[in-house]
Design an enzyme around this catalytic site. Structure first.
Site, mmCIF file in Angstrom:
data_model
loop_
_atom_site.group_PDB
_atom_site.id
_atom_site.type_symbol
_atom_site.label_atom_id
_atom_site.label_comp_id
_atom_site.label_asym_id
_atom_site.label_seq_id
_atom_site.Cartn_x
_atom_site.Cartn_y
_atom_site.Cartn_z
ATOM 1 N N GLU A 152 0.825 -1.214 0.000
ATOM 2 C CA GLU A 152 0.000 0.000 0.000
ATOM 3 C C GLU A 152 0.853 1.256 0.000
ATOM 4 O O GLU A 152 1.980 1.269 0.521
ATOM 5 C CB GLU A 152 -0.969 0.016 1.177
ATOM 6 C CG GLU A 152 -0.373 0.373 2.504
ATOM 7 C CD GLU A 152 -1.454 0.554 3.566
ATOM 8 O OE1 GLU A 152 -1.972 1.678 3.701
ATOM 9 O OE2 GLU A 152 -1.750 -0.434 4.254
ATOM 10 N N ARG B 297 -2.498 11.259 7.162
ATOM 11 C CA ARG B 297 -2.323 10.607 5.865
ATOM 12 C C ARG B 297 -3.587 10.631 5.015
ATOM 13 O O ARG B 297 -3.523 10.473 3.807
ATOM 14 C CB ARG B 297 -1.871 9.148 6.054
ATOM 15 C CG ARG B 297 -0.461 9.024 6.575
ATOM 16 C CD ARG B 297 -0.083 7.588 6.874
ATOM 17 N NE ARG B 297 -0.143 6.740 5.705
ATOM 18 C CZ ARG B 297 -0.418 5.441 5.742
ATOM 19 N NH1 ARG B 297 -0.662 4.834 6.883
ATOM 20 N NH2 ARG B 297 -0.441 4.738 4.635
ATOM 21 N N ARG C 152 -5.564 5.722 -0.897
ATOM 22 C CA ARG C 152 -4.424 4.820 -1.048
ATOM 23 C C ARG C 152 -4.401 4.224 -2.450
ATOM 24 O O ARG C 152 -5.434 4.090 -3.112
ATOM 25 C CB ARG C 152 -4.499 3.641 -0.071
ATOM 26 C CG ARG C 152 -4.591 3.999 1.395
ATOM 27 C CD ARG C 152 -3.248 4.469 1.961
ATOM 28 N NE ARG C 152 -3.332 4.652 3.393
ATOM 29 C CZ ARG C 152 -3.784 5.744 3.990
ATOM 30 N NH1 ARG C 152 -4.195 6.772 3.278
ATOM 31 N NH2 ARG C 152 -3.823 5.834 5.309
ATOM 32 N N HIS D 61 -10.480 4.797 2.322
ATOM 33 C CA HIS D 61 -9.751 3.972 3.289
ATOM 34 C C HIS D 61 -10.243 2.530 3.319
ATOM 35 O O HIS D 61 -10.684 2.025 4.349
ATOM 36 C CB HIS D 61 -9.798 4.600 4.690
ATOM 37 C CG HIS D 61 -8.647 4.155 5.542
ATOM 38 N ND1 HIS D 61 -8.775 3.194 6.509
ATOM 39 C CD2 HIS D 61 -7.354 4.546 5.551
ATOM 40 C CE1 HIS D 61 -7.604 2.995 7.095
ATOM 41 N NE2 HIS D 61 -6.723 3.824 6.527
#
Length: 155
Positions: free
Chosen positions: A114, A125, A129, A144
């Protein structure tokens, strides 16, 4: 007389409903769907701008998203992955993604990695992703890990 009129009204409603269904199918097949709320599109909330088509990847069963439709930060992350870094979160980027949610194809542990996609305005963050597989495939999540799309790279 009432029965005839009520049947005519019912018939008209059915015709309008059928036309609405056909219109929705045409819009989605031609890629007219835009991203929106949870589950509204393969890009998910706060995801990509638009998706060319809603055709799914036969290997994963996930919807495709063109690389060009990803937000600029995701395209930057893809470039960093291709270059081997450096990554903005070295302790977190490139680590094993366990696929605990089971949304990606089932593979042995260590198959997926990831990478953080920076989220403008996020104090941490953020939720975005990119996941890579050892076979070269890439996946996008804007929420997420609640949903994924397969990235069609180079498009």
């Amino acid at each position: 007389m009432r029965t005839l009129r009520s049947r005519q009204v019912q018939g008209a409603i059915l015709v309008v409903a059928a036309l609405a269904v056909v219109w929705l199918l045409v819009v989605f097949v031609q890629g007219g769907a835009s991203t929106g709320g949870a589950g509204a599109s393969p890009a998910g909330p706060a995801g990509a701008r638009a998706v060319r088509t809603l055709v799914t990847d036969p290997a994963s069963g996930l919807p495709w998203i063109d690389e060009s439709a990803l937000p600029p930060e995701a395209r930057e992350t893809l470039a960093l992955i291709r270059a081997g870094g450096p990554f903005p979160y070295p302790r977190n980027d490139g680590v094993t993604f366990a696929n605990r949610e089971g949304l990606l194809p089932r593979e042995q542990r260590g198959y997926y990695r990831e990478y953080t996609v920076q989220t403008p305005g996020s104090p941490d963050r953020g939720p975005r992703r990119i996941i890579t597989g050892s076979g070269g495939e890439t996946y996008w999540t804007a929420d997420h890990y609640a949903s994924f799309s397969r990235i069609r790279e180079g498009s």
